[in-house]
Structure formats: structure tokens, C-alpha cells
Scaffold this motif. Sequence first.
Motif, PDB file in Angstrom:
ATOM      1  N   UNK A 142       0.835  -1.202   0.000  1.00 26.87           N
ATOM      2  CA  UNK A 142       0.000   0.000   0.000  1.00 26.87           C
ATOM      3  C   UNK A 142       0.873   1.257   0.000  1.00 26.87           C
ATOM      4  N   UNK A 143       1.895   1.278   0.873  1.00 28.71           N
ATOM      5  CA  UNK A 143       2.771   2.454   0.946  1.00 28.71           C
ATOM      6  C   UNK A 143       3.481   2.685  -0.382  1.00 28.71           C
ATOM      7  N   UNK A 144       3.771   1.611  -1.100  1.00 25.06           N
ATOM      8  CA  UNK A 144       4.437   1.720  -2.395  1.00 25.06           C
ATOM      9  C   UNK A 144       3.518   2.320  -3.442  1.00 25.06           C
ATOM     10  N   UNK A 145       2.272   1.870  -3.462  1.00 26.82           N
ATOM     11  CA  UNK A 145       1.290   2.421  -4.408  1.00 26.82           C
ATOM     12  C   UNK A 145       1.095   3.910  -4.112  1.00 26.82           C
ATOM     13  N   UNK A 146       1.065   4.262  -2.839  1.00 23.71           N
ATOM     14  CA  UNK A 146       0.921   5.676  -2.464  1.00 23.71           C
ATOM     15  C   UNK A 146       2.111   6.485  -2.967  1.00 23.71           C
ATOM     16  N   UNK A 147       3.301   5.902  -2.875  1.00 24.95           N
ATOM     17  CA  UNK A 147       4.507   6.567  -3.357  1.00 24.95           C
ATOM     18  C   UNK A 147       4.424   6.816  -4.871  1.00 24.95           C
ATOM     19  N   UNK A 148       3.972   5.808  -5.615  1.00 25.95           N
ATOM     20  CA  UNK A 148       3.849   5.926  -7.081  1.00 25.95           C
ATOM     21  C   UNK A 148       2.863   7.038  -7.438  1.00 25.95           C
ATOM     22  N   UNK A 149       1.702   7.013  -6.778  1.00 28.96           N
ATOM     23  CA  UNK A 149       0.665   8.011  -7.094  1.00 28.96           C
ATOM     24  C   UNK A 149       1.133   9.417  -6.724  1.00 28.96           C
ATOM     25  N   UNK A 150       1.801   9.522  -5.564  1.00 31.24           N
ATOM     26  CA  UNK A 150       2.283  10.844  -5.124  1.00 31.24           C
ATOM     27  C   UNK A 150       3.351  11.389  -6.076  1.00 31.24           C
ATOM     28  N   UNK A 151       4.053  10.469  -6.770  1.00 33.58           N
ATOM     29  CA  UNK A 151       5.076  10.884  -7.741  1.00 33.58           C
ATOM     30  C   UNK A 151       4.432  11.290  -9.073  1.00 33.58           C
ATOM     31  N   UNK A 152       3.121  11.072  -9.198  1.00 32.03           N
ATOM     32  CA  UNK A 152       2.421  11.440 -10.432  1.00 32.03           C
ATOM     33  C   UNK A 152       2.546  10.401 -11.527  1.00 32.03           C
ATOM     34  N   UNK A 153       2.770   9.147 -11.117  1.00 32.64           N
ATOM     35  CA  UNK A 153       2.941   8.057 -12.089  1.00 32.64           C
ATOM     36  C   UNK A 153       1.708   7.150 -12.116  1.00 32.64           C
ATOM     37  N   UNK A 154       1.620   6.349 -13.144  1.00 30.98           N
ATOM     38  CA  UNK A 154       0.522   5.381 -13.287  1.00 30.98           C
ATOM     39  C   UNK A 154       0.885   4.171 -12.414  1.00 30.98           C
ATOM     40  N   UNK A 155      -0.034   3.807 -11.504  1.00 25.51           N
ATOM     41  CA  UNK A 155       0.291   2.743 -10.543  1.00 25.51           C
ATOM     42  C   UNK A 155      -0.353   1.405 -10.894  1.00 25.51           C
ATOM     43  N   UNK A 156       0.485   0.392 -10.996  1.00 17.81           N
ATOM     44  CA  UNK A 156       0.008  -0.982 -11.141  1.00 17.81           C
ATOM     45  C   UNK A 156       0.245  -1.688  -9.811  1.00 17.81           C
ATOM     46  N   UNK A 157      -0.841  -2.166  -9.208  1.00 25.95           N
ATOM     47  CA  UNK A 157      -0.748  -2.893  -7.952  1.00 25.95           C
ATOM     48  C   UNK A 157      -0.780  -4.387  -8.201  1.00 25.95           C
ATOM     49  N   UNK A 158      -0.060  -5.129  -7.380  1.00 23.72           N
ATOM     50  CA  UNK A 158      -0.083  -6.590  -7.482  1.00 23.72           C
ATOM     51  C   UNK A 158      -0.504  -7.136  -6.127  1.00 23.72           C
ATOM     52  N   UNK A 159      -1.701  -7.726  -6.087  1.00 20.27           N
ATOM     53  CA  UNK A 159      -2.219  -8.244  -4.827  1.00 20.27           C
ATOM     54  C   UNK A 159      -3.706  -7.998  -4.686  1.00 20.27           C
ATOM     55  N   UNK A 160      -4.116  -7.733  -3.466  1.00 23.95           N
ATOM     56  CA  UNK A 160      -5.539  -7.592  -3.159  1.00 23.95           C
ATOM     57  C   UNK A 160      -6.126  -6.277  -3.717  1.00 23.95           C
ATOM     58  N   UNK A 161      -7.190  -6.431  -4.528  1.00 22.45           N
ATOM     59  CA  UNK A 161      -7.803  -5.285  -5.202  1.00 22.45           C
ATOM     60  C   UNK A 161      -8.293  -4.211  -4.228  1.00 22.45           C
ATOM     61  N   UNK A 162      -8.888  -4.662  -3.125  1.00 19.20           N
ATOM     62  CA  UNK A 162      -9.422  -3.710  -2.154  1.00 19.20           C
ATOM     63  C   UNK A 162      -8.304  -2.971  -1.407  1.00 19.20           C
ATOM     64  N   UNK A 163      -7.310  -3.760  -1.016  1.00 17.98           N
ATOM     65  CA  UNK A 163      -6.176  -3.196  -0.277  1.00 17.98           C
ATOM     66  C   UNK A 163      -5.421  -2.172  -1.131  1.00 17.98           C
ATOM     67  N   UNK A 164      -5.304  -2.470  -2.424  1.00 13.45           N
ATOM     68  CA  UNK A 164      -4.514  -1.620  -3.329  1.00 13.45           C
ATOM     69  C   UNK A 164      -5.417  -0.731  -4.188  1.00 13.45           C
ATOM     70  N   UNK A 165      -6.568  -0.343  -3.625  1.00 12.12           N
ATOM     71  CA  UNK A 165      -7.586   0.402  -4.381  1.00 12.12           C
ATOM     72  C   UNK A 165      -7.059   1.718  -4.969  1.00 12.12           C
ATOM     73  N   UNK A 166      -5.981   2.245  -4.397  1.00 16.14           N
ATOM     74  CA  UNK A 166      -5.447   3.510  -4.932  1.00 16.14           C
ATOM     75  C   UNK A 166      -4.682   3.332  -6.242  1.00 16.14           C
ATOM     76  N   UNK A 167      -4.408   2.078  -6.608  1.00 14.37           N
ATOM     77  CA  UNK A 167      -3.681   1.831  -7.869  1.00 14.37           C
ATOM     78  C   UNK A 167      -4.618   2.053  -9.054  1.00 14.37           C
TER      79      UNK A 167
END
Length: 224
Positions: free
Chosen positions: A175-200
Motif C-alpha cells: 500500500x505504501x508503495x502504491x501511495x509513493x507511485x501516485x504521489x510521484x504522479x505516475x501510473x500505478x500498477x498494484x499486485x495483490x488484493x484489489x481492495x487493499x490496493x484500491x489507490x492503484x
Amino acid sequence: MRLKGFVFDLDGVITDTARFHYQAWAKIAEDELGIRITPAVNEGLKGVSRMDSLEVILKYGHQEHDYTEAQKVQFATAKNDYYGQLIDQISPEDILPGMKAFLNALRHGGYGISLASASKNAPRILTGLGLTDYFNAIVDPATLRHGKPDPEIFARGAELLGLAPGEVVGLEDAVAGVQSIKAAGEFAVGIGDRQLLAQADLVFPSTADVSLAAIETAFAEAQG
Ligand code: B16
Ligand code: MG
């Protein structure tokens, strides 16, 4: 903007080092601190730097005020020495399902590839996996001021490829990694639980499901 590069997390995306981190922290916590950590505690260590991981464990054991900085560095060094022995066993067989094929597809597609791992052991792990040559750049976590979820590490991953944040995809399992990607202004691909990684922007349930075609389509659609 056109998609030109990919910035990878390591642990949980390319290989599973979490089990080795767990084994090493569990030993040091028990032997040196008398703290028994649980798998739930280990979950909270994913993507977290070595010294911050130690703080999480000390807090869990209610010992956060008990040691000097020098003692903490000693514990972290002991953990890393043992962890180093464990990761020396890593071989190409430890690449997570689908990721070698995905890296090959990126290479054939002419994409830039960089690594944004919080791990100072990342170059050694990539060597064990036989994947070093796929990476055009590796972020050195020792040069960063802030860890994930701060955008710094993923921003640097794009920068090292000579690309703008809008031109890259970041891949993460935490989750913290996806947040880092989004905060950097990049397109985020999450690998894992859809609900947990909803910000991707796009989530695949496992590494075996990761598809370059699906990412290219979703990236193009997001351009509007
Ligand atoms: P080291 P990632 C992270 O890797 C791990 O998930 C985390 O558990 C570890 O504490 C951190 O690296 C630092 O690792 O002690 O080897 O420097 O997920 O960012 O690839
Ligand atoms: Mg990870």
C-alpha cells in the motif's frame, strides 16, 4: 503522454524476500531483544527501511526507549548479516511467476526499466536472480531522504531513466508503495488484493496475471 518506462519494486513484485526478512528479524528480535514477532508484524515491515523496521519491532515489544542509536545500529547490522546469508541462496528459480516473461516483453517493447526498492541489498538480489542486465538503472536507497509512501523513490526511478513521471508505470505490492507511485504522479500498477490496493490505477491479483497489453491499454485510456 506516451508510455516509455517501468519502475519496479523488488520485494513482492520480482521475488519474495519478505520470508527472509522475517526469518532474520525473528531471530534477532528473539535472541537479542527477547521479542517474538508474528507474521502480522512482518506484514508491517514490507517496503519499510531497515532502521524503521527495527523501530516497528521495538515498539511492538514496548522497548522503543530502551536503546542508544549505536545499539540499534548493532541490532540492524546483526539482522543484515544473517539476512545476507539467507539471500545468498537466491537463484533464478526464485523469480516470481510471470516476471521473467514480463521483463522480456518490456525489453522487446523498448521500454526503459528501473528499480525502486527500499532494500540496500537489491543489487545483490538481482544478481542472484540473474536479472541485473534487464535494469537500465537502480535507485540507491542510501541517497534518499524519505521512504515509501513518500514519492521520492519512484520519482527518482523515472528520473534515472530520463523520463517524466507521466511517461512511466510503477509496479508495487505494498500500500505504501502504491501511495509513493501516485504521489510521484505516475501510473500505478498494484499486485495483490484489489481492495487493499484500491489507490492503484490497475490491479493484478498476482505476478502471474501481469500483462503488458492490459497495462498499455489502461495507460492509454487514462490519457483521456
Ligand atoms: P534492506 P522493497 C524492502 O524492499 C522490504 O520490503 C523491506 O521489508 C525491507 O526492510 C527493506 O526493503 C529494506 O531492506 O534491509 O535489505 O536494506 O519492497 O522496497 O523492494
Ligand atoms: Mg514490495
